[in-house]
Design a protein around this motif. Structure first.
Motif, PDB file in Angstrom:
ATOM      1  N   LEU A 101       0.653  -1.056  -0.098  1.00  0.00           N
ATOM      2  CA  LEU A 101      -0.166  -0.287   0.069  1.00  0.00           C
ATOM      3  C   LEU A 101       0.893   1.111   0.363  1.00  0.00           C
ATOM      4  CD1 LEU A 101      -3.108  -1.445   2.469  1.00  0.00           C
ATOM      5  CD2 LEU A 101      -3.131  -0.472   0.331  1.00  0.00           C
ATOM      6  N   ALA A 102       2.118   1.603   0.885  1.00  0.00           N
ATOM      7  CA  ALA A 102       3.463   2.011   0.482  1.00  0.00           C
ATOM      8  C   ALA A 102       3.137   2.350  -0.481  1.00  0.00           C
ATOM      9  CB  ALA A 102       4.320   2.024   2.000  1.00  0.00           C
ATOM     10  N   VAL A 103       3.653   1.840  -1.757  1.00  0.00           N
ATOM     11  CA  VAL A 103       4.381   1.508  -3.010  1.00  0.00           C
ATOM     12  C   VAL A 103       3.175   2.913  -3.183  1.00  0.00           C
ATOM     13  CG1 VAL A 103       4.927   0.320  -4.544  1.00  0.00           C
ATOM     14  CG2 VAL A 103       6.093  -0.186  -2.953  1.00  0.00           C
ATOM     15  N   LEU A 104       1.892   1.764  -3.575  1.00  0.00           N
ATOM     16  CA  LEU A 104       0.991   2.341  -4.692  1.00  0.00           C
ATOM     17  C   LEU A 104       0.702   4.015  -3.938  1.00  0.00           C
ATOM     18  CD1 LEU A 104      -1.516  -0.794  -4.579  1.00  0.00           C
ATOM     19  CD2 LEU A 104      -0.566   0.291  -6.351  1.00  0.00           C
ATOM     20  N   ARG A 105       0.671   4.176  -2.343  1.00  0.00           N
ATOM     21  CA  ARG A 105       0.530   5.539  -2.250  1.00  0.00           C
ATOM     22  C   ARG A 105       1.793   6.407  -2.977  1.00  0.00           C
ATOM     23  NH1 ARG A 105      -0.571   6.729   3.932  1.00  0.00           N
ATOM     24  NH2 ARG A 105      -0.244   8.957   3.357  1.00  0.00           N
ATOM     25  N   ASP A 106       2.716   5.796  -3.179  1.00  0.00           N
ATOM     26  CA  ASP A 106       3.753   6.927  -3.435  1.00  0.00           C
ATOM     27  C   ASP A 106       3.775   6.814  -4.538  1.00  0.00           C
ATOM     28  OD1 ASP A 106       5.347   6.686  -1.046  1.00  0.00           O
ATOM     29  OD2 ASP A 106       6.635   5.122  -1.463  1.00  0.00           O
ATOM     30  N   ARG A 124      -8.622   3.814  -1.413  1.00  0.00           N
ATOM     31  CA  ARG A 124      -9.210   3.562  -2.376  1.00  0.00           C
ATOM     32  C   ARG A 124      -8.834   4.305  -3.525  1.00  0.00           C
ATOM     33  NH1 ARG A 124     -14.320   5.912  -2.406  1.00  0.00           N
ATOM     34  NH2 ARG A 124     -14.619   6.230   0.096  1.00  0.00           N
ATOM     35  N   LEU A 125      -9.321   4.013  -4.712  1.00  0.00           N
ATOM     36  CA  LEU A 125      -7.951   4.305  -6.152  1.00  0.00           C
ATOM     37  C   LEU A 125      -7.961   6.423  -6.106  1.00  0.00           C
ATOM     38  CD1 LEU A 125      -9.206   2.795  -8.857  1.00  0.00           C
ATOM     39  CD2 LEU A 125      -7.367   1.932  -7.975  1.00  0.00           C
ATOM     40  N   ALA A 126      -7.384   6.251  -6.661  1.00  0.00           N
ATOM     41  CA  ALA A 126      -7.184   8.059  -6.351  1.00  0.00           C
ATOM     42  C   ALA A 126      -7.925   8.641  -7.225  1.00  0.00           C
ATOM     43  CB  ALA A 126      -5.674   8.185  -6.761  1.00  0.00           C
ATOM     44  N   GLY A 127      -8.425   8.124  -8.513  1.00  0.00           N
ATOM     45  CA  GLY A 127      -9.078   8.882  -9.521  1.00  0.00           C
ATOM     46  C   GLY A 127      -9.611   8.463 -10.665  1.00  0.00           C
ATOM     47  N   THR A 132      -5.204   6.909  -2.071  1.00  0.00           N
ATOM     48  CA  THR A 132      -5.063   7.893  -1.449  1.00  0.00           C
ATOM     49  C   THR A 132      -5.695   6.891  -0.298  1.00  0.00           C
ATOM     50  OG1 THR A 132      -8.001   8.445  -1.873  1.00  0.00           O
ATOM     51  CG2 THR A 132      -5.726   9.429  -2.633  1.00  0.00           C
ATOM     52  N   VAL A 133      -6.034   7.618   1.397  1.00  0.00           N
ATOM     53  CA  VAL A 133      -5.926   6.732   2.390  1.00  0.00           C
ATOM     54  C   VAL A 133      -6.573   7.849   3.372  1.00  0.00           C
ATOM     55  CG1 VAL A 133      -3.843   7.513   3.114  1.00  0.00           C
ATOM     56  CG2 VAL A 133      -5.188   5.346   4.107  1.00  0.00           C
TER      57      VAL A 133
END
Length: 313
Positions: free
Chosen positions: A81-86, A102-105, A91-92
């Motif tokens: 999840l950290a990789v996906l956020r970076d 959730r997906l960022a957009g 987003t969290v």
């Protein structure tokens, strides 16, 4: 100018030193081509891909649930999840003691859809995968609209009722140019005035009820027929959730039709759509629009594993 005067001049807004070199403002670094390889690396891990597809229906899910979907321990999912956020893909948000992702957009959804068109189909190799595939074939969300047998049958019901016109609801690859598991372009569907009035009575927002612009649709991978997409498809699915006609299943993106939903959709001739019943009827090639959906290659008496599920649907 003594040191005290120089310090005062620097502290006063707009003040300028009487002497000394003036440094030119630093120019921003020049930007090159988009670093596609960097963001693509976030999609490349199959565990992270499963996380992204689990979030593809627009919901926010906790890390524990995403760990189940990815098939990893809770301690491991935090790294993914950290990789996906970076990489700006998720987003969290904090809700009480839990963090929901959730997906960022919509851009991320678009990338998932594009990759799904290029990716080979994975075979179903376990009972767990078979159970998941059966649930998704029955009724699911394709991004924000209804898909699977339920989505196709609802679309057929709209055609039968005269709410939508312009096609027969079937996939005609030789003439339409449409591809499976992709947005359709070859058929020009439109909402009729009767359909706009009927859906308005169901509480669909007027902005989604244009009778002028063509309707968007997808070619359903599992049913090889059309289901409603675009603004109207999203508005209809959202309204079904609001009215309690459908609920989300345990399998991400799967949905279940409630008794209230069965009664409401029966008015369209869409029947036998309770839990475990979606798709018990027949729509065979050349006879779309009777409210019952099934491809000719998948007899209703034998559920079987069926075709692999497209992750994008």
């Amino acid at each position: 100018m003594d040191n005290r005067a120089m310090r005062r001049a620097r502290a006063e807004p707009g003040a300028r030193a009487e002497s000394g070199p003036q440094l030119a403002p630093r120019e921003p670094a020049a930007l090159g081509e988009p670093d596609i390889a960097r963001v693509a690396s976030a999609f490349a891990d199959p565990r992270r891909a499963r996380v992204l597809f689990a979030l593809a229906d627009g919901r926010a899910l906790p890390a524990g649930r995403l760990a189940e979907e990815a098939g990893v321990a809770a301690s491991t999912i935090s790294n993914h999840l950290a990789v996906l956020r970076d990489h700006g893909l998720v987003t969290v948000e904090q809700q009480g003691r839990n963090r929901y992702y959730r997906l960022a957009g919509s851009e991320v959804e678009g990338v998932l859809e594009a990759l799904a068109k290029l990716a080979p189909r994975a075979p179903v190799t376990s009972l767990r995968e078979h159970t998941r595939a059966a649930a998704l074939r029955s009724a699911r969300t394709c991004y924000r609209h209804l898909a699977g047998r339920l989505g196709v049958r609802v679309f057929s019901g709209f055609l039968d009722a005269g709410w939508i016109t312009g096609g027969d609801g079937l996939h005609h690859p030789a003439t339409s140019g449409d591809r499976l598991s992709a947005p359709g372009k070859g058929t020009r569907y439109r909402l009729t005035a009767a359909g706009a009035d009927a859906l308005a009575a169901w509480g669909i927002a007027p902005g989604a009820l244009s009778t002028e612009r063509p309707l968007r649709y997808c070619v359903d991978w599992t049913e090889q027929a059309h289901h409603l997409a675009g603004p109207l498809g999203t508005a209809f699915a959202d309204r079904c959730f609001e009215l309690g006609w459908i609920t989300r299943g345990r399998v991400p993106r799967s949905i279940t039709v409630t008794p209230d939903g069965q009664r409401a959709l029966a008015a369209l001739g869409v029947t036998d759509i309770g839990p475990g019943n979606v798709g018990n009827g027949n729509v065979r090639n050349g006879s779309a629009g009777n409210g019952n959906v099934e491809t000719a290659s998948t007899p209703s008496s034998s559920p079987g594993p069926g075709p692999p599920i497209s992750p994008a649907e």
